[in-house]
Design a protein around this motif. Structure first.
Motif, PDB file in Angstrom:
ATOM      1  N   THR A  15       0.729  -1.489   0.233  1.00 29.28           N
ATOM      2  CA  THR A  15       0.153  -0.317   0.067  1.00 29.28           C
ATOM      3  C   THR A  15       0.657   1.493  -0.035  1.00 29.28           C
ATOM      4  O   THR A  15       2.005   0.630   0.490  1.00 29.28           O
ATOM      5  CB  THR A  15      -0.594   0.255   1.294  1.00 29.28           C
ATOM      6  OG1 THR A  15      -0.562   0.232   1.814  1.00 29.28           O
ATOM      7  CG2 THR A  15      -1.467  -1.223   1.429  1.00 29.28           C
ATOM      8  N   THR A  16       0.523   2.239  -0.793  1.00 29.35           N
ATOM      9  CA  THR A  16       1.073   3.829  -0.351  1.00 29.35           C
ATOM     10  C   THR A  16       0.953   4.381   0.796  1.00 29.35           C
ATOM     11  O   THR A  16       0.217   3.969   1.275  1.00 29.35           O
ATOM     12  CB  THR A  16       0.769   4.540  -2.163  1.00 29.35           C
ATOM     13  OG1 THR A  16      -0.796   4.364  -1.293  1.00 29.35           O
ATOM     14  CG2 THR A  16       0.772   3.804  -3.221  1.00 29.35           C
ATOM     15  N   HIS A  18       3.078   7.442   2.693  1.00 28.72           N
ATOM     16  CA  HIS A  18       4.821   8.755   3.447  1.00 28.72           C
ATOM     17  C   HIS A  18       5.533   7.977   3.327  1.00 28.72           C
ATOM     18  O   HIS A  18       6.476   8.779   2.879  1.00 28.72           O
ATOM     19  CB  HIS A  18       4.251   8.937   5.243  1.00 28.72           C
ATOM     20  CG  HIS A  18       4.997   8.433   5.857  1.00 28.72           C
ATOM     21  ND1 HIS A  18       3.883   6.909   6.121  1.00 28.72           N
ATOM     22  CD2 HIS A  18       5.911   8.089   6.668  1.00 28.72           C
ATOM     23  CE1 HIS A  18       4.764   6.521   7.629  1.00 28.72           C
ATOM     24  NE2 HIS A  18       5.691   6.720   7.080  1.00 28.72           N
ATOM     25  N   ALA A  20       6.515   5.431   0.575  1.00 24.25           N
ATOM     26  CA  ALA A  20       6.283   5.073  -0.504  1.00 24.25           C
ATOM     27  C   ALA A  20       6.258   5.776  -1.895  1.00 24.25           C
ATOM     28  O   ALA A  20       6.610   6.817  -1.758  1.00 24.25           O
ATOM     29  CB  ALA A  20       4.815   4.923  -1.132  1.00 24.25           C
ATOM     30  N   ARG A  21       7.726   5.731  -2.348  1.00 20.72           N
ATOM     31  CA  ARG A  21       8.269   6.371  -3.622  1.00 20.72           C
ATOM     32  C   ARG A  21       8.445   5.340  -4.074  1.00 20.72           C
ATOM     33  O   ARG A  21       8.817   4.031  -4.027  1.00 20.72           O
ATOM     34  CB  ARG A  21       8.883   6.808  -3.237  1.00 20.72           C
ATOM     35  CG  ARG A  21      10.598   6.048  -2.821  1.00 20.72           C
ATOM     36  CD  ARG A  21      11.490   6.910  -2.197  1.00 20.72           C
ATOM     37  NE  ARG A  21      12.481   6.184  -1.429  1.00 20.72           N
ATOM     38  CZ  ARG A  21      13.989   6.530  -2.122  1.00 20.72           C
ATOM     39  NH1 ARG A  21      14.063   7.619  -2.515  1.00 20.72           N
ATOM     40  NH2 ARG A  21      14.771   5.811  -1.413  1.00 20.72           N
ATOM     41  N   THR A  22       9.058   6.053  -6.104  1.00 22.48           N
ATOM     42  CA  THR A  22       9.442   5.072  -6.676  1.00 22.48           C
ATOM     43  C   THR A  22      10.684   6.161  -7.977  1.00 22.48           C
ATOM     44  O   THR A  22      10.935   7.314  -7.475  1.00 22.48           O
ATOM     45  CB  THR A  22       7.825   5.676  -8.136  1.00 22.48           C
ATOM     46  OG1 THR A  22       7.717   6.451  -8.736  1.00 22.48           O
ATOM     47  CG2 THR A  22       7.049   4.660  -8.165  1.00 22.48           C
ATOM     48  N   LEU A  36      10.086   0.877  -7.130  1.00 21.09           N
ATOM     49  CA  LEU A  36       8.738   0.672  -6.008  1.00 21.09           C
ATOM     50  C   LEU A  36       9.081   0.368  -4.581  1.00 21.09           C
ATOM     51  O   LEU A  36       9.079  -0.695  -3.764  1.00 21.09           O
ATOM     52  CB  LEU A  36       7.994  -0.266  -6.259  1.00 21.09           C
ATOM     53  CG  LEU A  36       8.042   0.205  -7.636  1.00 21.09           C
ATOM     54  CD1 LEU A  36       7.166  -1.073  -8.762  1.00 21.09           C
ATOM     55  CD2 LEU A  36       7.101   1.314  -8.652  1.00 21.09           C
ATOM     56  N   PHE A  38       8.358   0.814  -0.670  1.00 20.76           N
ATOM     57  CA  PHE A  38       7.461   0.745   0.236  1.00 20.76           C
ATOM     58  C   PHE A  38       7.925   0.492   1.858  1.00 20.76           C
ATOM     59  O   PHE A  38       7.266  -0.166   2.481  1.00 20.76           O
ATOM     60  CB  PHE A  38       6.285  -0.278   0.004  1.00 20.76           C
ATOM     61  CG  PHE A  38       5.660  -0.476  -1.002  1.00 20.76           C
ATOM     62  CD1 PHE A  38       4.505   0.454  -1.665  1.00 20.76           C
ATOM     63  CD2 PHE A  38       6.381  -0.771  -2.704  1.00 20.76           C
ATOM     64  CE1 PHE A  38       4.006   0.929  -2.757  1.00 20.76           C
ATOM     65  CE2 PHE A  38       5.628  -0.847  -4.089  1.00 20.76           C
ATOM     66  CZ  PHE A  38       5.080   0.046  -3.956  1.00 20.76           C
TER      67      PHE A  38
END
Length: 88
Positions: A15-16, A18, A20-22, A36, A38
């Motif tokens: 789940t996305t 604070h 989470a980033r790509t 990705l 997480f």
């Protein structure tokens, strides 16, 4: 890419939030990597050697699905077309 012929035997839900980033790593002398992140879990997407037509097809499918996901999140965030948003 072809349609899946066998059923899924497992699903991993990330789940996305604070943490989470790509990240895209477009290396010049080796295959590109899409990360990705997480929080404590990281998923790396790359090719299995020199880029093939199938790799390009998958990358385009991934980009299209990510765009549709972003549009869905935007609709959920801003609300319906009547202007009544669900979040500020």
């Amino acid at each position: 890419m072809t349609r899946r012929r066998s059923p899924r035997n497992s699903v991993i839900r990330l789940t996305t939030g604070h943490a989470a980033r790509t990240l895209n790593h477009p290396f010049t002398r080796r295959e590109p990597v899409l990360a990705l992140d997480f929080g404590a879990t990281s998923v790396l997407v790359t090719t299995n050697g020199p880029v093939t037509v199938e790799d390009l097809q998958f990358a385009r499918q991934l980009a299209h699905a990510a765009h549709r996901f972003a549009r869905s999140v935007e609709r959920s965030f801003y609300g319906l077309s009547d202007g009544k948003g669900v979040a500020a």
